[in-house]
Design an enzyme around this catalytic site. Structure first.
Site, PDB file in Angstrom:
ATOM      1  N   GLY A  73       0.672  -1.152   0.011  1.00  0.00           N
ATOM      2  CA  GLY A  73       0.102   0.125  -0.059  1.00  0.00           C
ATOM      3  C   GLY A  73       0.689   1.440  -0.083  1.00  0.00           C
ATOM      4  CG  ASN A 156      -5.266   4.252   8.848  1.00  0.00           C
ATOM      5  OD1 ASN A 156      -5.680   5.214   8.114  1.00  0.00           O
ATOM      6  ND2 ASN A 156      -4.232   4.245   9.582  1.00  0.00           N
ATOM      7  CD  GLN A 184      -7.166  -0.072   7.049  1.00  0.00           C
ATOM      8  OE1 GLN A 184      -8.166  -1.037   7.624  1.00  0.00           O
ATOM      9  NE2 GLN A 184      -6.129  -0.349   7.379  1.00  0.00           N
ATOM     10  CG  HIS A 206      -0.669  -6.505   4.802  1.00  0.00           C
ATOM     11  ND1 HIS A 206      -0.633  -6.109   6.216  1.00  0.00           N
ATOM     12  CD2 HIS A 206      -0.243  -5.528   4.187  1.00  0.00           C
ATOM     13  CE1 HIS A 206      -0.300  -4.833   6.184  1.00  0.00           C
ATOM     14  NE2 HIS A 206      -0.083  -4.442   5.130  1.00  0.00           N
ATOM     15  CB  THR A 242      12.811  -9.469 -10.601  1.00  0.00           C
ATOM     16  OG1 THR A 242      13.965  -9.233 -11.447  1.00  0.00           O
ATOM     17  CG2 THR A 242      12.249 -10.952 -10.766  1.00  0.00           C
ATOM     18  CB  CYS A 330       4.256   4.356  23.625  1.00  0.00           C
ATOM     19  SG  CYS A 330       5.387   4.138  24.987  1.00  0.00           S
TER      20      CYS A 330
HETATM   21  C1  LIG Z   1      -4.977   3.379   4.665  1.00  0.00           C
HETATM   22  C2  LIG Z   1      -3.652   2.815   4.722  1.00  0.00           C
HETATM   23  N1  LIG Z   1      -2.601   3.053   3.607  1.00  0.00           N
HETATM   24  C3  LIG Z   1      -1.451   2.523   3.433  1.00  0.00           C
HETATM   25  C4  LIG Z   1      -1.233   1.567   4.377  1.00  0.00           C
HETATM   26  C5  LIG Z   1       0.157   1.043   4.258  1.00  0.00           C
HETATM   27  O1  LIG Z   1       0.068  -0.174   3.476  1.00  0.00           O
HETATM   28  P1  LIG Z   1       1.252  -1.167   3.528  1.00  0.00           P
HETATM   29  O2  LIG Z   1       1.558  -1.778   4.737  1.00  0.00           O
HETATM   30  O3  LIG Z   1       0.955  -2.372   2.504  1.00  0.00           O
HETATM   31  O4  LIG Z   1       2.510  -0.427   2.886  1.00  0.00           O
HETATM   32  C6  LIG Z   1      -1.940   1.288   5.409  1.00  0.00           C
HETATM   33  C7  LIG Z   1      -1.582   0.418   6.186  1.00  0.00           C
HETATM   34  O5  LIG Z   1      -1.801   0.032   7.430  1.00  0.00           O
HETATM   35  C8  LIG Z   1      -3.107   1.848   5.667  1.00  0.00           C
HETATM   36  O6  LIG Z   1      -3.754   1.517   6.616  1.00  0.00           O
END
Ligand SMILES: Cc1ncc(COP(=O)(O)O)c(C=O)c1O
Length: 390
Positions: A73, A156, A184, A206, A242, A330
């Site tokens: 992401g 998120n 998300q 993931h 790759t 933290c």
């Molecule tokens: C809204 C959002 N964008 C981007 C990411 C980043 O994704 P990645 O962990 O695959 O780099 C996250 C990961 O928590 C996310 O919640």
């Protein structure tokens, strides 16, 4: 320490679907060719990548060549935003780019860098009290020289869903490119790009029971964008390197399962989420739901608790076997409030105590009821440890 283990952090990551694991396995062993090679070893791997691209395109309702594989992401967000901003500069378009305060740092920090290092002018769309960006608010910052707008599909930290179709339409009225971070949202919300009307969309394997370290960016065919990772011109010249064949295969399988089985999972998530939200709001004092009650991710519940340090709360929950998370960080023993919660207007008395509980396929009603039993005890103890902020 409890012997129970309840995972309520599915917004952070999800376990790998066993069927996805099976589908990936041959690509770690028998089918090991480099997909760029002309021989049969390479072509077998290449065929798997193109099948994965087709499968994702079917879910997005787009052309396969509009799907670019990335490492996740964060990289998809970086490619979309920096790639579109740099292309606009190269084409002598405007210098003004737009986002909002609640974006994930993969978007937020990319905008900051574009501003501080590359001299772009950034505007932040004001959000409403549920953390939503309205078309009206977006319109208030748009200009004739706006080249790019990036607004996340679902948040998120607080789970709020943005009205992406309407926001994309506003951006297009001004001739700007519209990107959405759907990391998300993917696996739960509609990813049909023609319904959404967007130009660029990021997803990450993931978050929907696929592997980590793999993602994709949807790039609408006529979108001006240049690569940020240059090299051997893989992925239609937009992302060199790759291919991670097993993970590409796994991500596509995971997305297919998520959408084939979506109704069943959404119903399950919503039942558990609503039980959590009602249970917490009804039994604990001085707690607020953050984000929207209705326009929120099915799997996502988030709160702020007054006079509590979220890190203490997370550790106490963990000791009772419950894995949760918080926007408050933290850092070397020095608790910091969540930037998202502060941007929503909460003061420090509240912003230190944010909690996110996100359910998944394996979460049970018993898990929720156990959490509802433990959380009030954790909050009571946590509040005794609270030291007033000077
Ligand atoms: C809204 C959002 N964008 C981007 C990411 C980043 O994704 P990645 O962990 O695959 O780099 C996250 C990961 O928590 C996310 O919640």
């Amino acid at each position: 320490m409890s012997t129970r283990r309840i995972y309520l952090d599915h917004s952070a990551t999800t376990p790998l679907d066993e069927r996805v694991f099976q589908a990936m396995q041959p690509y770690f062993s028998e089918i090991y060719g480099n997909p760029s090679s002309v021989h049969q070893f390479g072509q077998e791997a290449e065929a798997a990548i193109e099948q994965a691209r087709q499968d994702i395109a079917t879910i997005f309702h787009c052309q396969p060549q509009e799907i670019i594989f990335t490492s996740g992401g964060s990289e998809s967000d970086n490619l979309a935003i920096r790639g579109a901003a740099f292309a606009a500069r190269q084409n002598h378009k405007g210098n003004h780019i737009v986002t909002q305060a609640l974006e994930h740092s993969a978007v937020g920090r990319t905008f900051k860098q574009l501003e501080e290092v590359f001299g772009f002018e950034v505007s932040y769309v004001p959000i409403d009290k549920e953390g939503r960006v309205t078309p009206y608010a977006l319109r208030s910052v748009m200009r004739d020289d706006t080249v790019l707008v990036s607004i996340m599909y679902a948040n998120n930290e607080i789970g709020t869903i943005n009205p992406i179709t309407e926001l994309a339409a506003v951006a297009h009225e001004y001739g700007a490119i519209f990107h959405t971070d759907a990391v998300q949202a993917a696996g739960q919300l509609d990813l049909n790009v023609s319904h959404l009307g967007i130009d660029l969309m990021s997803i990450s394997g993931h978050k929907f029971y696929g592997p980590k370290g793999i993602g994709a960016l949807y790039v609408r065919h006529d979108t001006p964008i240049i690569p940020i990772q240059t090299g051997g011109s893989h992925e239609f010249g937009l992302r060199s390197g790759t291919h991670n064949v097993p993970s590409i295969v796994g991500m596509a399988k995971a997305l297919q399962f998520a959408y084939q089985e979506r109704e069943k999972h959404i119903e399950h998530y919503q039942l558990l989420r609503d039980r959590l939200i009602d249970g917490i709001l009804n039994t604990i004092e001085d707690v607020r739901l953050t984000g929207s009650r209705t326009e929120r991710l099915p799997s996502h519940a988030s709160f702020v608790f007054k006079h509590i340090d979220a890190n203490n709360m997370l550790m106490a929950l963990d000791a009772k076997g419950i894995a949760a998370s918080s926007g408050s960080a933290c850092k070397t023993g020095n608790p910091e409030p969540s930037g998202v919660i502060l941007a929503l207007g909460y003061d420090l008395e509240w912003a230190m105590g944010s909690l996110r509980l996100s359910v998944g396929r394996q979460t049970t009603l018993e898990d929720i009821d156990y959490t509802l039993e433990i959380l009030p005890q954790v909050v009571t103890v946590g509040r005794k440890l609270w030291t007033p902020i000077a």
